[in-house]
Scaffold this active site. Structure first.
Site, PDB file in Angstrom:
ATOM      1  N   SER A 138      58.406  45.933  63.068  1.00 48.57           N
ATOM      2  CA  SER A 138      58.153  45.260  61.793  1.00 48.57           C
ATOM      3  C   SER A 138      59.443  45.087  61.011  1.00 48.57           C
ATOM      4  O   SER A 138      60.362  45.919  61.104  1.00 48.57           O
ATOM      5  CB  SER A 138      57.156  46.073  60.967  1.00 48.57           C
ATOM      6  N   TYR A 163      54.369  53.485  56.857  1.00 43.76           N
ATOM      7  CA  TYR A 163      54.206  52.436  57.863  1.00 43.76           C
ATOM      8  C   TYR A 163      55.554  52.080  58.482  1.00 43.76           C
ATOM      9  O   TYR A 163      55.711  52.026  59.708  1.00 43.76           O
ATOM     10  CB  TYR A 163      53.573  51.200  57.226  1.00 43.76           C
TER      11      TYR A 163
END
Length: 344
Positions: A138, A163
């Protein structure tokens, strides 16, 4: 870079009912008539499960060439048994608990899916030899990095969410397994992806829902913030190309590589919202533009984020070609059809 002939291979794709996963399965099955795909997903209720079923329904016409397994990658016996039975040649791991803000309130699910689940996938690839392991990272790994465009040469050791920390951890674990066990591995740092059957927790989907409900939209820094929006078809095309070439062994002794995958042509949030409104008006989803609250920059906000994709362009001829207006028009048409059917 070593070439991989995927046209008649068995491919395992986790997160197959997800936004990118569902589209990737469909495009691969259309492009390679002899390919067989095993799609894994545990169909969590993080967002509307009807969307996940919609994506899976689009794969039904391919019959036995697509096998869906309702399973959780954090369950080791499930993954081990699946690898033993199917012996995939290429593995694309897209399964993960997504969302930055959700990780603040629900950290356990991020460790379960993004750490333990990812470890299970690496272990399975170790014991059942695969030609290429491709996985989703990501853009959030760049954390507080203020330099733009984001480059894979930049440091990515200051995550600002759990995350992001799990995604960086995945990259590190994949590198270690590649070095130790010779697993050719490629990580893809996704930037903002949009399009039909997308995730409702993404900004463009939330903007649409607010406009439909007649609610106002908050635009920070008066909408003068740049973001990298990439249409789903361009992303899927890029992932498909990456699957077909594994990385060479680098200086670290690992056949491992990480790439940014995004549009590299950022747009202002104001232009994005105005284009979205235009598309929704054209489809008759809304009858007038929504109210916009122009607010100052918030603490912690970044003025612009976008990807340096020069390496992906060089190695895989990655050239996103979908204009924002075209992509949002397709999203608006899908949104109108899907939610009209849901409300019947």
């Amino acid at each position: 870079m070593p070439q991989i002939d995927i046209h008649d291979k068995t491919v395992l794709i986790t997160g197959a009912a997800g936004f990118i996963g569902g589209h990737l399965c469909r495009v691969l099955l259309e492009s390679y008539p002899q390919m067989r795909i095993i799609g894994v997903d545990c169909l969590t209720d993080y967002y509307d499960v009807r969307l996940k079923h919609e994506r899976l329904a689009a794969l039904e016409p391919f019959g036995e060439r697509f096998e869906f397994v309702n399973g959780d990658i954090s369950d080791k016996p499930t993954i081990d048994n699946l690898f033993a039975r199917c012996r995939p040649s290429v593995v694309v791991n897209l399964a993960a608990q997504a969302g930055v803000r959700y990780s603040i309130e629900n950290p356990d699910v991020y460790i379960k899916s993004n750490i333990i689940g990812f470890y299970n996938m690496l272990e399975a690839c170790r014991h059942y030899t695969v030609e290429h392991f491709v996985f989703a990272s990501s853009s959030s790994v760049y954390g507080t990095n203020s330099k733009v465009p984001y480059s894979t040469d930049d440091k990515a050791d200051t995550p600002v969410s759990l995350y992001a920390a799990t995604k960086k951890s995945d990259e590190l674990m994949a590198h270690a397994y590649s070095k130790l066990y010779g697993i050719p591995s490629t990580g893809l740092r996704f930037f903002t992806v949009y399009g039909p059957m997308g995730r409702p927790d993404m900004a463009y989907f939330k903007f649409t829902d607010r406009l439909v409900k007649g609610q106002s939209i908050d635009l920070y820094n008066n909408g003068d913030m740049y973001r990298d929006f990439t249409y789903i078809d361009d992303i899927v095309h890029g992932v498909g190309n990456v699957m077909k070439k594994s990385p060479e062994v680098g200086e670290s002794g690992a056949a491992f590589k990480v790439y940014n995958i995004g549009n590299s042509r950022p747009e202002t949030l104001l232009y994005f919202v105005e284009t979205l409104e235009s598309c929704l008006l054209k489809e008759g989803i809304i009858s007038k533009p929504g109210k916009k609250n122009f607010l100052p920059m918030q603490p912690g906000d970044v003025y612009q984020t976008y990807a340096d994709v020069s390496e992906l362009e060089r190695d895989f001829s990655f050239h996103p070609s979908t204009p924002l207006a075209t992509g949002l028009s397709k999203f608006a048409a899908w949104y109108k059809q899907f939610y009209s059917e849901v409300q019947r």
